[in-house]
Design a protein around this motif. Sequence first.
Motif, PDB file in Angstrom:
ATOM      1  N   PHE A   1      -9.995   5.597  -6.998  1.00  0.00           N
ATOM      2  CA  PHE A   1      -8.726   4.864  -7.061  1.00  0.00           C
ATOM      3  C   PHE A   1      -8.059   4.859  -5.693  1.00  0.00           C
ATOM      4  O   PHE A   1      -7.571   3.831  -5.227  1.00  0.00           O
ATOM      5  CB  PHE A   1      -7.830   5.535  -8.110  1.00  0.00           C
ATOM      6  CG  PHE A   1      -6.526   4.839  -8.361  1.00  0.00           C
ATOM      7  CD1 PHE A   1      -6.468   3.684  -9.128  1.00  0.00           C
ATOM      8  CD2 PHE A   1      -5.339   5.343  -7.841  1.00  0.00           C
ATOM      9  CE1 PHE A   1      -5.254   3.052  -9.379  1.00  0.00           C
ATOM     10  CE2 PHE A   1      -4.134   4.729  -8.078  1.00  0.00           C
ATOM     11  CZ  PHE A   1      -4.081   3.563  -8.847  1.00  0.00           C
ATOM     12  N   GLN A   2      -8.063   6.009  -5.023  1.00  0.00           N
ATOM     13  CA  GLN A   2      -7.442   6.141  -3.697  1.00  0.00           C
ATOM     14  C   GLN A   2      -8.087   5.224  -2.664  1.00  0.00           C
ATOM     15  O   GLN A   2      -7.403   4.653  -1.807  1.00  0.00           O
ATOM     16  CB  GLN A   2      -7.553   7.593  -3.232  1.00  0.00           C
ATOM     17  CG  GLN A   2      -7.316   7.821  -1.739  1.00  0.00           C
ATOM     18  CD  GLN A   2      -5.919   8.243  -1.404  1.00  0.00           C
ATOM     19  OE1 GLN A   2      -5.490   9.325  -1.774  1.00  0.00           O
ATOM     20  NE2 GLN A   2      -5.190   7.401  -0.697  1.00  0.00           N
ATOM     21  N   ILE A   3      -9.407   5.087  -2.717  1.00  0.00           N
ATOM     22  CA  ILE A   3     -10.096   4.295  -1.688  1.00  0.00           C
ATOM     23  C   ILE A   3     -10.298   2.834  -2.086  1.00  0.00           C
ATOM     24  O   ILE A   3     -10.833   2.057  -1.282  1.00  0.00           O
ATOM     25  CB  ILE A   3     -11.462   4.916  -1.332  1.00  0.00           C
ATOM     26  CG1 ILE A   3     -12.402   4.925  -2.532  1.00  0.00           C
ATOM     27  CG2 ILE A   3     -11.272   6.309  -0.728  1.00  0.00           C
ATOM     28  CD1 ILE A   3     -13.820   5.406  -2.216  1.00  0.00           C
ATOM     29  N   SER A   4      -9.872   2.442  -3.280  1.00  0.00           N
ATOM     30  CA  SER A   4      -9.959   1.031  -3.665  1.00  0.00           C
ATOM     31  C   SER A   4      -9.090   0.208  -2.731  1.00  0.00           C
ATOM     32  O   SER A   4      -8.095   0.700  -2.178  1.00  0.00           O
ATOM     33  CB  SER A   4      -9.519   0.841  -5.115  1.00  0.00           C
ATOM     34  OG  SER A   4      -8.143   1.156  -5.276  1.00  0.00           O
ATOM     35  N   SER A   5      -9.427  -1.037  -2.524  1.00  0.00           N
ATOM     36  CA  SER A   5      -8.752  -1.849  -1.509  1.00  0.00           C
ATOM     37  C   SER A   5      -7.254  -1.975  -1.763  1.00  0.00           C
ATOM     38  O   SER A   5      -6.440  -1.842  -0.836  1.00  0.00           O
ATOM     39  CB  SER A   5      -9.397  -3.229  -1.413  1.00  0.00           C
ATOM     40  OG  SER A   5      -9.336  -3.913  -2.650  1.00  0.00           O
ATOM     41  N   ALA A   6      -6.854  -2.204  -3.017  1.00  0.00           N
ATOM     42  CA  ALA A   6      -5.434  -2.399  -3.314  1.00  0.00           C
ATOM     43  C   ALA A   6      -4.628  -1.141  -3.022  1.00  0.00           C
ATOM     44  O   ALA A   6      -3.556  -1.200  -2.403  1.00  0.00           O
ATOM     45  CB  ALA A   6      -5.261  -2.812  -4.769  1.00  0.00           C
ATOM     46  N   VAL A   7      -5.138   0.005  -3.448  1.00  0.00           N
ATOM     47  CA  VAL A   7      -4.403   1.259  -3.264  1.00  0.00           C
ATOM     48  C   VAL A   7      -4.486   1.732  -1.811  1.00  0.00           C
ATOM     49  O   VAL A   7      -3.490   2.183  -1.237  1.00  0.00           O
ATOM     50  CB  VAL A   7      -4.941   2.340  -4.223  1.00  0.00           C
ATOM     51  CG1 VAL A   7      -4.227   3.669  -4.001  1.00  0.00           C
ATOM     52  CG2 VAL A   7      -4.769   1.883  -5.674  1.00  0.00           C
ATOM     53  N   ASN A   8      -5.653   1.620  -1.192  1.00  0.00           N
ATOM     54  CA  ASN A   8      -5.798   2.032   0.196  1.00  0.00           C
ATOM     55  C   ASN A   8      -4.858   1.246   1.103  1.00  0.00           C
ATOM     56  O   ASN A   8      -4.255   1.801   2.026  1.00  0.00           O
ATOM     57  CB  ASN A   8      -7.248   1.854   0.646  1.00  0.00           C
ATOM     58  CG  ASN A   8      -7.575   2.545   1.959  1.00  0.00           C
ATOM     59  OD1 ASN A   8      -8.163   1.958   2.859  1.00  0.00           O
ATOM     60  ND2 ASN A   8      -7.208   3.815   2.088  1.00  0.00           N
ATOM     61  N   GLY A   9      -4.713  -0.050   0.822  1.00  0.00           N
ATOM     62  CA  GLY A   9      -3.813  -0.876   1.623  1.00  0.00           C
ATOM     63  C   GLY A   9      -2.362  -0.441   1.505  1.00  0.00           C
ATOM     64  O   GLY A   9      -1.630  -0.370   2.506  1.00  0.00           O
ATOM     65  N   LYS A  10      -1.919  -0.144   0.296  1.00  0.00           N
ATOM     66  CA  LYS A  10      -0.532   0.313   0.101  1.00  0.00           C
ATOM     67  C   LYS A  10      -0.313   1.676   0.740  1.00  0.00           C
ATOM     68  O   LYS A  10       0.719   1.930   1.375  1.00  0.00           O
ATOM     69  CB  LYS A  10      -0.213   0.373  -1.391  1.00  0.00           C
ATOM     70  CG  LYS A  10      -0.150  -0.973  -2.081  1.00  0.00           C
ATOM     71  CD  LYS A  10       0.098  -0.815  -3.571  1.00  0.00           C
ATOM     72  CE  LYS A  10       0.117  -2.170  -4.267  1.00  0.00           C
ATOM     73  NZ  LYS A  10       0.291  -2.028  -5.740  1.00  0.00           N
ATOM     74  N   PHE A  11      -1.286   2.556   0.572  1.00  0.00           N
ATOM     75  CA  PHE A  11      -1.164   3.914   1.092  1.00  0.00           C
ATOM     76  C   PHE A  11      -1.049   3.940   2.611  1.00  0.00           C
ATOM     77  O   PHE A  11      -0.153   4.568   3.169  1.00  0.00           O
ATOM     78  CB  PHE A  11      -2.367   4.747   0.644  1.00  0.00           C
ATOM     79  CG  PHE A  11      -2.458   6.096   1.293  1.00  0.00           C
ATOM     80  CD1 PHE A  11      -1.537   7.081   1.003  1.00  0.00           C
ATOM     81  CD2 PHE A  11      -3.479   6.387   2.193  1.00  0.00           C
ATOM     82  CE1 PHE A  11      -1.619   8.338   1.596  1.00  0.00           C
ATOM     83  CE2 PHE A  11      -3.570   7.630   2.790  1.00  0.00           C
ATOM     84  CZ  PHE A  11      -2.640   8.609   2.500  1.00  0.00           C
ATOM     85  N   VAL A  12      -1.935   3.238   3.316  1.00  0.00           N
ATOM     86  CA  VAL A  12      -1.908   3.311   4.780  1.00  0.00           C
ATOM     87  C   VAL A  12      -0.667   2.650   5.354  1.00  0.00           C
ATOM     88  O   VAL A  12      -0.175   3.061   6.409  1.00  0.00           O
ATOM     89  CB  VAL A  12      -3.186   2.724   5.416  1.00  0.00           C
ATOM     90  CG1 VAL A  12      -4.399   3.530   5.002  1.00  0.00           C
ATOM     91  CG2 VAL A  12      -3.363   1.250   5.094  1.00  0.00           C
ATOM     92  N   GLN A  13      -0.128   1.653   4.667  1.00  0.00           N
ATOM     93  CA  GLN A  13       1.116   1.052   5.156  1.00  0.00           C
ATOM     94  C   GLN A  13       2.291   2.004   4.955  1.00  0.00           C
ATOM     95  O   GLN A  13       3.222   2.027   5.765  1.00  0.00           O
ATOM     96  CB  GLN A  13       1.373  -0.271   4.446  1.00  0.00           C
ATOM     97  CG  GLN A  13       0.423  -1.376   4.890  1.00  0.00           C
ATOM     98  CD  GLN A  13       0.724  -2.695   4.216  1.00  0.00           C
ATOM     99  OE1 GLN A  13       1.718  -3.365   4.516  1.00  0.00           O
ATOM    100  NE2 GLN A  13      -0.146  -3.086   3.287  1.00  0.00           N
ATOM    101  N   ALA A  14       2.256   2.799   3.886  1.00  0.00           N
ATOM    102  CA  ALA A  14       3.336   3.753   3.638  1.00  0.00           C
ATOM    103  C   ALA A  14       3.328   4.884   4.657  1.00  0.00           C
ATOM    104  O   ALA A  14       4.371   5.477   4.936  1.00  0.00           O
ATOM    105  CB  ALA A  14       3.207   4.328   2.228  1.00  0.00           C
ATOM    106  N   ILE A  15       2.159   5.161   5.241  1.00  0.00           N
ATOM    107  CA  ILE A  15       2.045   6.288   6.162  1.00  0.00           C
ATOM    108  C   ILE A  15       1.761   5.860   7.597  1.00  0.00           C
ATOM    109  O   ILE A  15       1.659   6.675   8.506  1.00  0.00           O
ATOM    110  CB  ILE A  15       0.942   7.242   5.655  1.00  0.00           C
ATOM    111  CG1 ILE A  15       1.123   8.640   6.216  1.00  0.00           C
ATOM    112  CG2 ILE A  15      -0.446   6.694   5.900  1.00  0.00           C
ATOM    113  CD1 ILE A  15       0.202   9.661   5.613  1.00  0.00           C
ATOM    114  N   ALA A  16       1.630   4.547   7.818  1.00  0.00           N
ATOM    115  CA  ALA A  16       1.389   3.976   9.147  1.00  0.00           C
ATOM    116  C   ALA A  16       0.091   4.482   9.765  1.00  0.00           C
ATOM    117  O   ALA A  16       0.052   4.942  10.907  1.00  0.00           O
ATOM    118  CB  ALA A  16       2.567   4.226  10.081  1.00  0.00           C
TER     119      ALA A  16
END
Length: 355
Positions: free
Chosen positions: A285-300
Amino acid sequence: MPTLDRRGFLRLTGAAAGAAVLTACGPNMAGKPGSSGGGLKINSFGGTFQSAVQSTVADAYTTKTGVGVDLITAISSDALTKMRAANNAFDLAYLDLAPLYQAKAAGLLQKLDRAQLPSLSELYPLAVDSGGYWVAELASMTGIVYHTERVKTPPKSWKDLWDPKYRGKVAISNVSGTAGYHFLAMAARLNGGSETAIDRGFAAIASLKPNLAAIYSTPDEMSKLLTSGEADIGVWYADRTSALKSSGAPVAFVRPQEGATAILSAMCLPAASSRAKDAHAYLDFQISSAVNGKFVQAIAEGPTNSKVTLPQQFLSANYVPYGQQEISSLIQLDSEAISKNLSAWITRWQQEVAG
């Protein structure tokens, strides 16, 4: 052997409230019916990292699956200590690569089951351990930072740090920090050595001494060196440069022409995890494209899923490795060799560089 943890400096300074919390769960979900045995125990680095994991990954995973997630604040070095004390301390772990390889060497990890990770095929190759023990959820890089008002011509190469025009104005990290051992390894590589043949790296850094303004121990110290005028240029992290620039400081980050060094935070499965199925599901779930995209933007930070599309506004504001060309240009150091040799490097550094 010491455990290395850049995230301890980087994330625990981000949000004091987040760092102070020992555990955090999705709202009212840890004991929700349908959860397989309560909260999935996962360490997190505190601060902005933990806030991002909670808001973009853990809560969404719980909502989707009904499986609660208990985030336990423990930077990589602390997580490794907990795993050594009790291998069932976590069902899944976030670790930086040097401590991760220490955990592997101690027999504290089990291989991941690729069949339970369908999103794995979407990841950039550098994000997937060829040995099968870890998968990276974010990417950043170590390179050169400089003060744009005091350095008019941007540096292009790691070798520029030895230029006499920077006499007394270069800052580098102590070797116990990620930027420190990355730079030592690159100094060796630039002069015909490597992570397993480090002598030329020490010799190169010894020859850099006339240019050194300071050897810093934490990223916050580097921020002060740049903003105070004590240092004009040095070795630093892309994400920390982004943060300092966003605060109004006139700084910029350069990927040296030889390549910036890759920084990866990875997820791994403790050997005694009793929740392997749930842990694999959370990791995927963490590495799926949708979640990975949201996560990296939240943490820059940079994504590890090649399907992630980041908005131009985010890319303009942050120095992140993004896209096949930039990701493939990152230098992947031998983290396993570093983890084995670092204790000796630290001792030698005290004698030959800091002394």
